[in-house]
Write a protein that holds these residues in place. Structure first.
Motif, short mmCIF file in Angstrom:
data_model
loop_
_atom_site.label_atom_id
_atom_site.label_comp_id
_atom_site.label_asym_id
_atom_site.label_seq_id
_atom_site.Cartn_x
_atom_site.Cartn_y
_atom_site.Cartn_z
N VAL A 377 -13.78 0.31 -2.08
CA VAL A 377 -15.30 0.52 -1.86
C VAL A 377 -15.88 -0.80 -2.22
CG1 VAL A 377 -17.35 1.91 -2.64
CG2 VAL A 377 -14.92 2.86 -3.14
N PHE A 378 -16.67 -1.09 -1.19
CA PHE A 378 -17.73 -2.39 -1.26
C PHE A 378 -18.83 -2.17 -0.38
CE2 PHE A 378 -16.87 -4.32 2.73
CZ PHE A 378 -15.69 -3.83 3.23
N GLY A 379 -19.58 -3.22 -0.44
CA GLY A 379 -20.75 -3.04 0.45
C GLY A 379 -22.24 -3.45 -0.17
N HIS A 380 -23.22 -2.69 0.62
CA HIS A 380 -24.34 -3.39 0.60
C HIS A 380 -25.15 -2.38 -0.56
CE1 HIS A 380 -23.37 -5.69 3.91
NE2 HIS A 380 -23.33 -4.66 4.67
N LEU A 381 -24.94 -2.39 -1.78
CA LEU A 381 -25.28 -1.52 -2.78
C LEU A 381 -26.97 -1.34 -2.82
CD1 LEU A 381 -24.24 0.45 -5.15
CD2 LEU A 381 -24.77 -1.40 -6.83
N GLY A 382 -27.29 -2.64 -2.78
CA GLY A 382 -28.97 -2.65 -2.68
C GLY A 382 -29.51 -1.59 -1.68
N ASP A 383 -29.04 -1.40 -0.48
CA ASP A 383 -29.36 -0.54 0.42
C ASP A 383 -28.68 0.70 0.33
OD1 ASP A 383 -30.15 -3.17 1.17
OD2 ASP A 383 -28.41 -3.59 2.72
N GLY A 384 -27.99 0.92 -0.38
CA GLY A 384 -27.35 2.49 -0.53
C GLY A 384 -26.15 2.48 0.53
N ASN A 385 -25.64 1.46 0.97
CA ASN A 385 -24.61 1.46 2.06
C ASN A 385 -23.44 1.01 1.53
OD1 ASN A 385 -24.51 -0.66 5.11
ND2 ASN A 385 -23.43 1.16 4.39
N LEU A 386 -22.47 1.72 1.44
CA LEU A 386 -20.93 1.46 1.10
C LEU A 386 -20.07 1.50 2.29
CD1 LEU A 386 -20.76 3.42 -2.35
CD2 LEU A 386 -21.39 0.98 -2.02
N HIS A 387 -19.19 0.73 2.37
CA HIS A 387 -17.92 0.73 2.94
C HIS A 387 -16.87 1.61 2.10
CE1 HIS A 387 -20.31 -1.33 5.87
NE2 HIS A 387 -20.20 -2.52 5.27
N TYR A 388 -16.61 2.67 2.38
CA TYR A 388 -15.83 3.86 1.84
C TYR A 388 -14.56 3.74 2.53
CZ TYR A 388 -14.73 7.55 -1.42
OH TYR A 388 -14.16 8.32 -2.50
N ASN A 389 -13.56 2.72 2.03
CA ASN A 389 -12.26 2.71 2.95
C ASN A 389 -11.16 3.16 2.01
OD1 ASN A 389 -13.91 1.75 4.70
ND2 ASN A 389 -13.42 -0.42 4.17
N LEU A 390 -10.28 4.09 2.76
CA LEU A 390 -8.99 4.61 2.03
C LEU A 390 -7.94 3.65 2.48
CD1 LEU A 390 -9.98 8.20 2.67
CD2 LEU A 390 -10.77 7.11 0.74
N VAL A 391 -7.22 3.31 1.52
CA VAL A 391 -6.11 2.31 1.86
C VAL A 391 -4.85 3.38 1.61
CG1 VAL A 391 -4.68 0.08 1.17
CG2 VAL A 391 -7.28 0.53 0.93
N PRO A 392 -3.84 3.46 2.50
CA PRO A 392 -2.74 4.24 2.32
C PRO A 392 -1.80 3.56 1.24
CG PRO A 392 -2.29 2.79 4.47
CD PRO A 392 -3.81 2.70 4.05
N PRO A 393 -0.92 4.33 0.54
CA PRO A 393 -0.08 3.76 -0.45
C PRO A 393 0.91 2.81 0.30
CG PRO A 393 -0.24 6.10 -0.61
CD PRO A 393 -0.81 5.74 0.54
N ALA A 394 1.15 1.75 -0.75
CA ALA A 394 2.17 0.61 -0.04
C ALA A 394 3.28 1.12 0.87
CB ALA A 394 2.66 -0.40 -1.01
N GLY A 395 3.46 0.60 2.03
CA GLY A 395 4.45 0.82 2.90
C GLY A 395 4.33 2.11 3.58
N GLU A 396 3.18 3.01 3.29
CA GLU A 396 3.17 4.28 4.10
C GLU A 396 2.06 4.32 5.12
OE1 GLU A 396 2.79 7.53 1.41
OE2 GLU A 396 4.04 6.85 0.04
N ALA A 397 1.71 5.32 5.81
CA ALA A 397 0.60 5.40 6.74
C ALA A 397 -0.04 6.87 6.69
CB ALA A 397 0.95 4.94 8.30
#
Ligand SMILES: Cc1cc2nc3c(=O)[nH]c(=O)nc-3n(C[C@H](O)[C@H](O)[C@H](O)COP(=O)(O)OP(=O)(O)OC[C@H]3O[C@@H](n4cnc5c(N)ncnc54)[C@H](O)[C@@H]3O)c2cc1C
Length: 471
Positions: A377-397
């Motif tokens: 999770v990262f992004g423009h907190l001051g605007d209430g805008n987050l990039h909410y990204n789900l990363v697969p476990p290592a080596g998986e999809a």
């Protein structure tokens, strides 16, 4: 009109330089994230508004779809064509003149094909600031920025692209030119038509030029990288930074440890700015009328107060431009770090700012049972805008149905709490189904009736925002 006759007439209008040949076509047919690979009957690059108008008139008559394309850095496949016989790409890349920087009116007038960084530089040359700033600014173009209503890094202080527009020139599907490049700050004469085309993603007409607002260049910039106890604390620090500095806060970016760790793991030369790892970070920037010493003192006082309050637990202030660039590089490199970690399921969401901490807890509780993942999770907190990204476990999809279930659960929850499934990246083709699902029926009805009025033959960017008429 037969499409082949129409294409010949278009070629006559734009000349040899205005038709991109097959050897260069690939870059126009695939979107930036390589999610979509399309096809077009021709890639046409007009050199003037008159040429755009003539091309649109022919396309309208022959019912040929027109897919406007500026820098092709969009994240939603909005600039990708999908019909080898009845769609053309209309590239703005040859229309790149900066007509005027007005140091009295604080405006910049430019063609839609001007690269954002070039427009920023032209403003800076006059001691002025064009505050629109995004990671893609070296390649995205003004027409694309306005058509996506781009956000970026300075929204907390200066607003979205929409807030920076004083005038627009647009070619309608009929070939008529709706021109308002007067650049007036005040013009209360009925509907503000230019706003219709901003964020329309090329579905209503082609933006060919714009007048943008400029601001004073700040006298100094101060950048700090802070470790905070939690997201509640991050929100409090952002609020205080705005209040206690008279709104000198121009950027307020949040980074989770996972996001930073992906950068540190995968990118050569990336260094943690702090000696010890923390779970939550803020990258903040102050800019304004104070000189270097005064703004530095202001930032230090803010940090002392927040350290004493226990919300900030560690931090570093950039001592040079090189250090500032290094801090921003960490933030800007997160998408690349994510790419190395596998095929992530990405979201660009908007949440009422005060509710973000509760949202993060609850979203995690709802999503984790669907599939194991790491949360970047990262992004423009001051605007209430987050990039909410789900990363697969290592080596998986993630299997496609798992990815869809994760996204569906997340968006349903966001809808419940009054957020938005698309904060700044738009809809294009990527989020078309979500628009149909989450936008209110009345809003959709009004949008469709505007589209039908301005583009009765449905030639403008078919299949973007809405299903194509024959889909
Ligand atoms: C590294 C990176 C960082 C990014 N960071 C941000 C960010 O912080 N905030 C953000 O909002 N976005 C961000 N983006 C996404 C993207 O850069 C923006 O959406 C940008 O505004 C798109 O501009 P473009 O010129 O590339 O448009 P394109 O991708 O060419 O087009 C985007 C849409 O606009 C339409 N369009 C283009 N030109 C015109 C025109 N002249 N008239 C009518 N319609 C037109 C297209 O048909 C398409 O639907 C980022 C992208 C990258 C690669």
């Amino acid at each position: 009109m037969d499409p082949s006759i129409a294409l010949n007439r278009i070629a006559d209008i734009v000349g040899d330089r205005g038709i991109i040949g097959p050897s260069d076509a690939a870059a126009y047919l695939v979107d930036h994230r390589a999610l979509y690979s399309g096809a077009a009957a021709a890639i046409v690059a007009p050199a003037s508004t008159d040429e755009v108008a003539a091309v649109l008139r022919i396309c309208n008559e022959a019912c040929i779809g027109v897919v406007p394309q500026a820098g092709n850095t969009g994240y939603c496949g909005g600039a990708t064509p999908f019909d080898a016989e009845r769609q053309i790409v209309l590239s703005l890349a040859r229309m790149r003149q900066i007509h005027r920087v007005d140091p009295v009116g604080f405006t910049l007038t430019a063609d839609a094909g001007v690269i954002l960084a070039d427009a920023q530089a032209a403003a800076e040359h006059e001691g002025l600031l064009l505050p629109l700033s995004l990671g893609s600014e070296g390649s995205c173009r003004i027409g694309g920025n306005l058509s996506t209503n781009a956000g970026g890094l300075n929204v907390v202080r200066y607003g979205m692209a929409r807030d920076l527009v004083l005038g627009l020139e647009v070619v309608l599907p009929s070939g008529d030119v709706l021109s308002d490049l007067k650049g007036l700050r005040k013009d209360n004469t009925g509907y503000d038509l230019k706003q219709l085309f901003i964020g329309a993603e090329g579905t209503l007409g082609v933006i060919t030029a714009a007048v943008l607002k400029l601001f004073a260049q700040p006298r100094s910039v101060q950048t700090a990288w802070l470790a905070v106890t939690d997201v509640d604390a991050a929100n409090a620090v952002v609020g205080l930074a705005r209040r206690s500095t008279g709104d000198m806060l121009v950027s307020a970016e949040y980074l989770s440890r996972t996001s930073l760790a992906l950068v540190l793991e995968h990118l050569d030369g990336a260094r943690d700015p702090l000696a010890v790892a923390h779970e939550h970070y803020l990258l903040i920037e102050l800019a304004g009328p104070l000189d270097e010493l005064q703004s530095r003192a202001l930032l230090e006082r803010l940090l002392e107060e927040e350290l004493a309050a226990g919300r900030v637990v560690d931090g570093a202030i950039a001592e040079s431009n090189a250090q500032r660039d290094a801090l921003w590089a960490l933030r800007e490199s997160i998408p690349e770090g994510e790419r190395h970690a596998g095929q992530c399921v990405k979201h660009d969401i908007s949440i009422p700012i005060a509710e973000i901490p509760a949202f993060l807890d609850e979203a995690r509780r709802r999503l984790m049972p669907i599939a194991a993942h790491r949360l970047s999770v990262f992004g423009h907190l001051g605007d209430g805008n987050l990039h909410y990204n789900l990363v697969p476990p290592a080596g998986e999809a993630f299997a496609p149905e798992t990815a869809a279930a994760l996204t569906g659960m997340l968006y349903d929850y966001i809808d419940e709490i009054g957020g938005s499934f698309s904060a700044e990246h738009g809809i294009g083709i990527f989020r078309r189904d979500e628009l149909a699902r989450y936008k209110s029926p009345l809003s959709l009805e009004i949008m469709r009736s505007i589209k039908a009025t301005l583009d009765p033959h449905g030639i403008m960017n078919p299949g973007k925002l809405f299903d194509a008429p024959d889909a």
